[in-house]
Design a protein around this motif. Structure first.
Motif, short mmCIF file in Angstrom:
data_model
loop_
_atom_site.label_atom_id
_atom_site.label_comp_id
_atom_site.label_asym_id
_atom_site.label_seq_id
_atom_site.Cartn_x
_atom_site.Cartn_y
_atom_site.Cartn_z
N ARG A 225 164.04 53.22 16.33
CA ARG A 225 162.73 53.86 16.16
C ARG A 225 162.86 55.38 16.22
N LYS A 226 162.04 56.05 15.41
CA LYS A 226 162.01 57.51 15.41
C LYS A 226 160.87 57.95 16.32
N LEU A 227 161.20 58.16 17.59
CA LEU A 227 160.19 58.54 18.58
C LEU A 227 159.83 60.01 18.43
N ASN A 228 158.57 60.33 18.68
CA ASN A 228 158.20 61.74 18.70
C ASN A 228 158.67 62.36 20.02
N PRO A 229 158.68 63.68 20.14
CA PRO A 229 159.23 64.32 21.35
C PRO A 229 158.56 63.88 22.65
N ILE A 230 157.24 63.67 22.62
CA ILE A 230 156.54 63.24 23.84
C ILE A 230 157.01 61.85 24.25
N GLU A 231 157.10 60.94 23.29
CA GLU A 231 157.52 59.57 23.58
C GLU A 231 158.94 59.53 24.11
N SER A 232 159.82 60.34 23.51
CA SER A 232 161.22 60.33 23.92
C SER A 232 161.43 61.02 25.26
N GLY A 233 160.72 62.13 25.48
CA GLY A 233 160.95 62.91 26.69
C GLY A 233 160.19 62.41 27.90
N CYS A 234 159.01 61.78 27.70
CA CYS A 234 158.15 61.44 28.82
C CYS A 234 158.07 59.94 29.10
N CYS A 235 158.34 59.11 28.09
CA CYS A 235 158.07 57.68 28.22
C CYS A 235 159.30 56.83 28.47
N LYS A 236 160.47 57.43 28.45
CA LYS A 236 161.71 56.70 28.70
C LYS A 236 162.66 57.61 29.46
N PRO A 237 163.64 57.07 30.15
CA PRO A 237 164.63 57.92 30.83
C PRO A 237 165.62 58.49 29.82
N PRO A 238 166.25 59.63 30.14
CA PRO A 238 167.28 60.17 29.25
C PRO A 238 168.40 59.14 29.02
N THR A 239 168.93 59.11 27.83
CA THR A 239 169.94 58.10 27.48
C THR A 239 171.18 58.20 28.36
N GLU A 240 171.56 59.42 28.73
CA GLU A 240 172.78 59.62 29.52
C GLU A 240 172.68 59.01 30.92
N CYS A 241 171.47 58.68 31.37
CA CYS A 241 171.30 58.09 32.70
C CYS A 241 171.80 56.64 32.75
N GLY A 242 171.93 56.01 31.60
CA GLY A 242 172.50 54.66 31.56
C GLY A 242 171.55 53.56 31.94
N TYR A 243 170.27 53.80 31.91
CA TYR A 243 169.30 52.74 32.20
C TYR A 243 169.36 51.66 31.12
N VAL A 244 169.07 50.44 31.51
CA VAL A 244 169.11 49.30 30.59
C VAL A 244 167.69 48.98 30.11
N TYR A 245 167.55 48.86 28.81
CA TYR A 245 166.24 48.63 28.19
C TYR A 245 165.67 47.26 28.57
N VAL A 246 164.41 47.24 28.99
CA VAL A 246 163.65 46.01 29.20
C VAL A 246 162.52 45.96 28.18
N ASN A 247 161.73 47.02 28.17
CA ASN A 247 160.78 47.26 27.08
C ASN A 247 160.60 48.77 26.96
N GLU A 248 159.68 49.20 26.13
CA GLU A 248 159.59 50.63 25.82
C GLU A 248 159.43 51.52 27.06
N THR A 249 158.72 51.06 28.06
CA THR A 249 158.47 51.88 29.25
C THR A 249 158.93 51.20 30.54
N ASP A 250 159.85 50.25 30.40
CA ASP A 250 160.39 49.54 31.57
C ASP A 250 161.90 49.47 31.41
N TRP A 251 162.62 50.13 32.31
CA TRP A 251 164.08 50.20 32.22
C TRP A 251 164.67 49.88 33.59
N SER A 252 165.79 49.15 33.59
CA SER A 252 166.45 48.81 34.86
C SER A 252 167.70 49.67 35.04
N LEU A 253 168.10 49.85 36.28
CA LEU A 253 169.28 50.67 36.57
C LEU A 253 170.53 50.09 35.93
N GLY A 254 171.37 50.98 35.41
CA GLY A 254 172.63 50.56 34.82
C GLY A 254 173.80 51.06 35.65
#
Length: 284
Positions: free
Chosen positions: A165-194
Motif C-alpha cells: 500500500r502507498k500510505l500517505n505521510p500521516i498514515e505511515s508516520g503516525c499510525c504504524k511503528p517505524p519499520t526498523e523497530c521490527g514490529y510484526v504486523y497484525v493489522n494496520e494499527t495493531d503490531w506485536s513486538l518482534g
C-alpha cells in the motif's frame, strides 16, 4: 491607447478568474488543516491574497474599460503590494517547509519518515511540545488511522498486501511503528513486538492503544511536515503561474495609466485648438 486598455481589461479579467484557484487553494489547505495536516493558521494568508486579487482585478477591469484614471491609479497602487505579498508567500512556502522527504523502505511501497531529515522554522514549530499536543489531538480526532482498515473475507488484509500500500505521510508516520523497530504486523494499527532491536526512540513510544499509537513519535511529526510540504508545494505552483500573469498585467496597466493621463492632459488643448480653428459667424 484603446489597445492597451483592452489588453489590461482582458488580463485583469483573466487574473480575476485565476484568483479563484488561489482562493480555492486556501480553502483546500483549510480543509486539510481540519482533516489531516492540522496546522490551521497557514491557509489564511493565501485566502486573503486570493480575495485581494479578486477585488483589485475588478477595479483594474473597470478602470481600463471606462478609462477611469482614479480606478487605474488605485489598481496599480494596490496591485504592487498584492504582487509583493504573493512573492513573499511563495518564498515563505518554500522556505518554511525546508528540506526533507520520506525514506524508502526495502520490500515496502510506503516510505518511513524521520524528524531529523527536516529543517527550518516549520520543523521547530511542529516539534514544540506545547504545539504538538494540539496537532496530535487534531490528528487523533480526524480518525486518519482508523480509516486505514481494510478487510479481506472478513479478516484484516494480510501483511504482504499491506506492505504494497502507498500510505500517505500521516498514515505511515503516525499510525504504524517505524519499520526498523521490527514490529510484526497484525493489522494496520495493531503490531506485536518482534526480535529486531533498534536505537530509534520511537520504537518504545509505539502503543497499540488506538488513542496512542505513534502520536507521540518523532515519525508522526515528520509525517505532518511531509504532508504540509506536499500540500504547500502543490499550491505554490498555482501561485507562481498567477504571479507571472499579475506582473504582465501590472506592466500593461502602467502603460495604460500613462496613456490615460496623457490623453486627459491633451484634451483641453485639443478642444481649444478645435474651437480656435472654427470660423466665426458673420453678423448680418
Amino acid at each position: 491607447m484603446r489597445n492597451s486598455n483592452h489588453l489590461i481589461g482582458v488580463l485583469n479579467f483573466l487574473t480575476f478568474l485565476l484568483s479563484i484557484p488561489i482562493l480555492g487553494g486556501g480553502i483546500w489547505l483549510s480543509t486539510r488543516a481540519n482533516n489531516t495536516d492540522c496546522l490551521k493558521f497557514l491557509q489564511w494568508p493565501l485566502i486573503i491574497i486570493g480575495v485581494a486579487i479578486m477585488v483589485v482585478s475588478l477595479a483594474g477591469f473597470a478602470g481600463a474599460c471606462y478609462r477611469n484614471t482614479f480606478l487605474m491609479w488605485v489598481y496599480l497602487f494596490v496591485m504592487f503590494f498584492v504582487i509583493a505579498a504573493l512573492i513573499g508567500f511563495v518564498i515563505f512556502a518554500y522556505a518554511v517547509t525546508g528540506k526533507g522527504s520520506g525514506r524508502q523502505v526495502p520490500n515496502r511501497v510506503y516510505s518511513d519518515y524521520y524528524l531529523q531529515d527536516y529543517t527550518g522554522w516549520l520543523e521547530k514549530r511542529v516539534s514544540d511540545d506545547s504545539y504538538w499536543v494540539k496537532i496530535s489531538s487534531c490528528i487523533r480526532d480526524s480518525k486518519a488511522c482508523s480509516k486505514m482498515g481494510r478487510t479481506v473475507g472478513g479478516l484484516p488484509e494480510p501483511a504482504d498486501t499491506f506492505y504494497l500500500r502507498k500510505l500517505n505521510p500521516i498514515e505511515s508516520g503516525c499510525c504504524k511503528p517505524p519499520t526498523e523497530c521490527g514490529y510484526v504486523y497484525v493489522n494496520e494499527t495493531d503490531w506485536s513486538l518482534g526480535a529486531t532491536s533498534s536505537s530509534n526512540l520511537d520504537c518504545s513510544k509505539w502503543n497499540n492503544d488506538q488513542q496512542q499509537l505513534c502520536y507521540s513519535c518523532d515519525s508522526c511529526k515528520a509525517g505532518v511536515l511531509a504532508s504540509l510540504k506536499k500540500s504547500w508545494r502543490k499550491v505554490s505552483v498555482i501561485n507562481i503561474v498567477v504571479l507571472i500573469i499579475l506582473v504582465i498585467a501590472y506592466v500593461v496597466g502602467c502603460a495604460a495609466f500613462r496613456n490615460n493621463r496623457r490623453i486627459d492632459n491633451d484634451e483641453p488643448y485639443g478642444e481649444a485648438r478645435m474651437t480656435k480653428s472654427q470660423p466665426s459667424m458673420i453678423q448680418i
